[in-house]
Scaffold this motif. Structure first.
Motif, PDB file in Angstrom:
ATOM      1  N   ILE A 170       0.687  -1.232   0.059  1.00  0.00           N
ATOM      2  CA  ILE A 170      -0.192   0.115   0.177  1.00  0.00           C
ATOM      3  C   ILE A 170       0.783   1.158  -0.004  1.00  0.00           C
ATOM      4  O   ILE A 170       0.129   2.288   0.145  1.00  0.00           O
ATOM      5  N   ARG A 171       2.216   1.100  -0.190  1.00  0.00           N
ATOM      6  CA  ARG A 171       2.783   2.031  -0.176  1.00  0.00           C
ATOM      7  C   ARG A 171       3.085   3.188   0.965  1.00  0.00           C
ATOM      8  O   ARG A 171       3.165   4.201   0.590  1.00  0.00           O
ATOM      9  N   LYS A 272      -3.764   5.791   8.067  1.00  0.00           N
ATOM     10  CA  LYS A 272      -4.075   6.818   6.969  1.00  0.00           C
ATOM     11  C   LYS A 272      -4.865   7.943   7.105  1.00  0.00           C
ATOM     12  O   LYS A 272      -4.659   8.999   6.702  1.00  0.00           O
ATOM     13  N   ARG A 403      -7.980   1.664  -8.466  1.00  0.00           N
ATOM     14  CA  ARG A 403      -6.793   1.760  -7.698  1.00  0.00           C
ATOM     15  C   ARG A 403      -5.841   3.138  -8.005  1.00  0.00           C
ATOM     16  O   ARG A 403      -5.383   4.003  -7.092  1.00  0.00           O
ATOM     17  N   PRO A 404      -5.680   3.552  -9.472  1.00  0.00           N
ATOM     18  CA  PRO A 404      -5.078   4.375  -9.337  1.00  0.00           C
ATOM     19  C   PRO A 404      -5.610   5.813  -9.120  1.00  0.00           C
ATOM     20  O   PRO A 404      -5.054   6.754  -8.650  1.00  0.00           O
ATOM     21  N   ARG A 406      -7.654   5.925  -6.479  1.00  0.00           N
ATOM     22  CA  ARG A 406      -7.411   5.928  -5.004  1.00  0.00           C
ATOM     23  C   ARG A 406      -5.984   6.519  -4.605  1.00  0.00           C
ATOM     24  O   ARG A 406      -5.895   7.652  -3.719  1.00  0.00           O
ATOM     25  N   HIS A 407      -5.082   6.166  -5.340  1.00  0.00           N
ATOM     26  CA  HIS A 407      -3.699   6.813  -5.125  1.00  0.00           C
ATOM     27  C   HIS A 407      -3.647   8.343  -5.364  1.00  0.00           C
ATOM     28  O   HIS A 407      -2.763   8.864  -4.769  1.00  0.00           O
ATOM     29  N   ASP A 410      -5.118   9.866  -2.509  1.00  0.00           N
ATOM     30  CA  ASP A 410      -4.119   9.688  -1.464  1.00  0.00           C
ATOM     31  C   ASP A 410      -3.015  10.872  -1.183  1.00  0.00           C
ATOM     32  O   ASP A 410      -2.622  11.525  -0.405  1.00  0.00           O
ATOM     33  N   SER A 411      -2.504  10.992  -2.565  1.00  0.00           N
ATOM     34  CA  SER A 411      -1.458  11.851  -2.933  1.00  0.00           C
ATOM     35  C   SER A 411      -1.878  13.252  -2.372  1.00  0.00           C
ATOM     36  O   SER A 411      -0.922  14.003  -2.094  1.00  0.00           O
ATOM     37  N   ARG A 418     -10.840   1.001  -0.068  1.00  0.00           N
ATOM     38  CA  ARG A 418     -11.532   0.211  -1.142  1.00  0.00           C
ATOM     39  C   ARG A 418     -12.856  -0.213  -0.784  1.00  0.00           C
ATOM     40  O   ARG A 418     -13.417  -0.492  -1.857  1.00  0.00           O
TER      41      ARG A 418
END
Length: 818
Positions: A170-171, A272, A403-404, A406-407, A410-411, A418
């Motif tokens: 999850i980075r 998070k 997924r991208p 969500r990234h 997040d950024s 999810r």
């Protein structure tokens, strides 16, 4: 001014390293740049352990920072003996590939060796330590982790390894990862102290399998959670038959301002959401979803016991929403749109919800929609989130396509999840953190100093019963309550209640003692119903003030179901007073191990009890609790014994006492009233008032590790205290000393007030185990230097700033009186 090195810097930022290992270790195979030329590897075989006479990077007479030891348990004494001459500051003992026949014996040996060699020992059987930003990997893990701002402290090697593996997916990056093993010497509290001041750490995840000893752990966790979001995952809650023990631990987490989670899957969700820059300021959230299914799944999580709820939206908000929605959409809470979304519509809907003053945050749930430009919708949502003053949490259901997106969210700092349940639970965690932080700021009881209990007679009463090896009679118990001004009336011999008002649900109050965390208070229904598992939500730890007593009552099931509709405001206030004063009783009389008031009746006239039972400890109270820092409790109460009424030579009366949270306004007024010269001499700046953060820091004190004193005088007949002097010390990062500060009002200088305040500070610093106390004074501030020299302080020139003097006192030296 020279920067102090933390006492654990040798562990987390070693400048020299000796490796004694029978197994290959990553730190040797991939030596980090900070240890190039500073690492020495011992040669180890069946014949013995061979170490170079001169360690790499170590000058003659210089102590070694760290030794990393990984040998079979039967060779541990041999390894420790080999490194003894290098006087390592820290020894980290990793788990070996062979099991020990007696781990307890290994731990005891390591502890004794550490004490004899004045060294800190981590382990035995430790997972190790990683500092990714330095490239340091002092563990068996072949791969390190990404650098980040989260610290992980655990009590399980296997769980730590699993978290590292999951974090990569999850980075999530880390500032520190450490698991202490058997905790022969270094324990969880020590590491929490370091993380609280570590500039690389923004938030902390703590995995516990057992509760550490209460006071040091509580104090360290309180200090950490006050400045950095802290998540605690503790096992045992679901399978522990002792509901009370779990409830007491949960109460502790509330009081220190941390968030306790129960499930492994919640750990990263909690981290998070808690590092999110927008904090939740209330419990009211709005839900928006592009379909009803996701909203219903979220609502399943947000049940009646949830920390957040979804209120009805105002008519004006619903009217504005209808302009953005299409026929058939739902404008109530949750807001549901069935038509394909566009960036314009998502912006209009979210902005309308965020503008509602009755809404504290927004949960956005988006499922994949082939008819909508989801990438553009997510990009617009990212823009909204980045400029919003309220928290937005999102759920983008799905995986490959979502997924991208969500990234992306997040950024920009808005947590994206999810599944609807994890997103809803994240909002719940955010609300719990806000609530617990409010409770953490209420650590001190806020009682008028004029309402003192008769502590001396109360202790004598209990001591007499203990000497006669018996409990207290009902009459003695009532007398004990009277000594503490507990406003209750006993019903004797089946006495009839006034007006025969039996329609209010009978209550029960109980105080018991946990082996590790000390006394705790339970409030619930009368009889056995009061102690059912669901009632353990209404548990708290003394000391309690009026606010905390109210929160305790309102968390109870009996309040939600009955009392909120039945109790009058006056009786509700009386009930809070009862709890507050019972809390004070167990603070000041530690021999009282249990107390039960059951049943407790409420009428319009007041509170009455039918039976009172008290249990006393078998051990006599040989020392007063205030002289040992109230060691029987998890949380240090307000040190009332330090309140002293004094007078100046001219007869003017004043009071010396520890600061209280309600002193914030008076302290600010004191600061504003200082002359420019006094303000500059104290703060080395023209700061005209304290910032809100400074004000909170000076008035919300953890008396277990620091102290702030005020000198006050009474203003006329108003009953208001005016602060005329302020002194405090805060612990230095080395853990051994503290930095003091002293400021006296201009009109009250040259009256001996500074001497009185400093003597009180110094006395308490010694009791708290500090080895020195120091402060930095302007070289031009001759009066302050003269005062400190009269008190026995050393006066040294600051080598880095000649305009400053370091004025310090070795607390082992004899002080001269003024």
């Amino acid at each position: 001014m020279a920067a102090l090195r933390h006492s654990l810097s040798a562990l987390f930022e070693p400048r020299s390293l000796l490796v004694v290992s029978s197994l290959p270790l990553p730190v040797v195979e991939n030596t980090p740049p900070c240890l190039q030329g500073r690492l020495t590897q011992a040669s180890i075989n069946e014949q013995g352990i061979s170490i170079a006479a001169q360690l790499s990077g170590l000058r003659d007479g210089q102590r070694l920072d760290m030794a990393l030891v990984c040998v079979a348990p039967h060779r541990l004494p041999e390894a420790l003996d080999a490194i003894k001459k290098y006087q390592a500051r820290v020894v980290l003992i990793l788990a070996a590939d062979k099991s020990s026949h007696d781990p307890i014996e290994d731990m005891v040996y390591a502890r004794s060796w550490a004490r004899f060699n004045q060294c800190l020992v981590v382990g035995p059987r430790a997972f190790g330590m990683l500092r990714p930003h330095l490239g340091i990997n002092l563990s068996h893990e072949p791969q390190s982790v990404a650098a980040g701002r989260v610290a992980l402290l655990g009590q399980s090697r296997s769980i730590t390894s699993a978290i590292m593996d999951w974090a990569e997916d999850i980075r999530l990056g880390f500032s520190t990862i450490i698991t202490l093993g058997d905790e022969a010497q270094l324990d969880v509290a020590d590491v929490l102290d370091f993380l609280a001041t570590d500039p690389r750490t923004d938030s902390v995840a703590l995995y516990l399998e057992h509760t550490p000893p209460s006071r040091r752990f509580t104090s360290a966790l309180y200090a950490l959670a006050a400045v950095k979001p802290t998540v605690v995952l503790k096992v045992g809650g679901a399978r522990n038959p002792d509901e009370a023990q779990e409830a007491v631990f949960n109460a502790l987490m509330r009081r220190v301002g941390a968030v306790r989670i129960r499930y492994f899957v919640q750990l990263f969700s909690a981290l998070k959401v808690l590092v999110y820059t927008r904090k939740l300021k209330g419990r009211r959230i709005a839900l928006f979803s592009n379909g009803d299914g996701a909203a219903q799944l979220a609502l399943e999580v947000l049940g009646p016991d949830s920390a957040v709820h979804c209120p009805q939206l105002s008519e004006s908000t619903q009217g504005l929403l209808q302009q953005a929605l299409v026929p058939g959409d739902q404008s109530a809470n949750p807001v549901v749109s069935y038509a394909p979304l566009s960036p314009e519509r998502i912006e209009q809907i979210c902005s309308t919800l965020l503008d509602d003053t009755q809404i504290d945050g927004v949960l956005v749930l988006l499922a994949p929609d082939p008819l909508a430009p989801m990438a553009a919708v997510a990009a617009e949502l990212a823009k909204i989130s980045s400029r919003s003053r309220k928290p937005i949490i999102t759920c983008l259901l799905g995986d490959a396509d979502m997924r991208p997106l969500r990234h992306l969210l997040d950024s920009v700092g808005t947590p994206a999840f999810r599944t609807p349940d994890t997103a809803a639970n994240a909002f719940d965690i955010l609300a719990i953190h806000h609530y617990n932080q409010q409770l953490a700021q209420q650590t001190l009881p806020s009682l008028p100093l004029s309402r003192r209990p008769d502590i001396g007679p109360a202790r004598e009463l209990v001591a007499l019963a203990q000497s006669e090896r018996r409990g207290l009679t009902q009459q003695e118990g009532m007398l004990l309550l009277a000594y503490f001004n507990v406003p209750l009336v006993a019903l004797l011999h089946n006495e009839v209640l006034p007006a025969a008002q039996f329609d209010i649900m009978p209550m029960g109050l109980r105080i018991d003692t946990d082996k590790k965390l000390g006394p705790y208070v339970v409030f619930g229904a009368a009889g056995h119903q009061g102690w059912l598992p669901e009632s353990y939500r209404a548990v708290d730890l003394p000391p309690l003030n009026r606010y905390l007593a109210r929160q305790l009552i309102e968390r109870s099931p009996i309040w939600r179901k009955f009392l909120s509709k039945q109790l009058s405001a006056a009786v509700f206030t009386q009930l809070q007073t009862v709890i507050e004063r019972l809390s004070e009783l167990v603070c000041e009389v530690p021999a009282v191990r249990s107390l039960s008031i059951d049943p407790l009746y409420a009428t319009d006239e007041g509170l009455y009890f039918g039976e009172l039972t008290l249990g006393l400890s078998a051990q006599s109270m040989l020392v007063l609790p205030e002289t040992v820092g109230y060691g029987h409790m998890a949380i240090h109460p307000y040190p009332r014994h330090m309140v002293q009424r004094r007078q100046f030579k001219d007869g003017q009366r004043w009071v010396l006492r520890p600061v209280r949270p309600e002193d914030a306004e008076a302290l600010q007024a004191f600061m504003r009233g200082l002359s420019d010269e006094s303000r500059y001499m104290r703060f080395v700046s023209m700061l005209r008032e304290l910032t809100p953060k400074m004000l909170a820091r000076y008035t919300r004190i953890d008396f277990d590790r620091e102290l702030a004193l005020v000198a006050t005088v009474r203003v006329g007949g108003s009953g208001r205290d005016e602060i005329i002097g302020f002194a405090h010390y805060l612990r230095n990062v080395d853990g051994r000393g503290a930095e003091y500060a002293l400021v006296i009002g201009d009109e009250w200088q040259r009256r001996g007030l500074g001497t009185e305040l400093m003597n009180a500070l110094i006395d308490e610093a010694g009791l708290q185990g500090l080895t020195y106390i120091d402060g930095y004074v302007l070289a031009s501030n001759k009066p302050m230097q003269a005062l400190m020299e009269r008190l026995g302080f050393q006066n040294d020139v600051d080598q880095e700033d000649p305009a400053m003097r370091r004025v310090w006192l070795d607390l082992g030296e004899t002080r001269r009186s003024d």
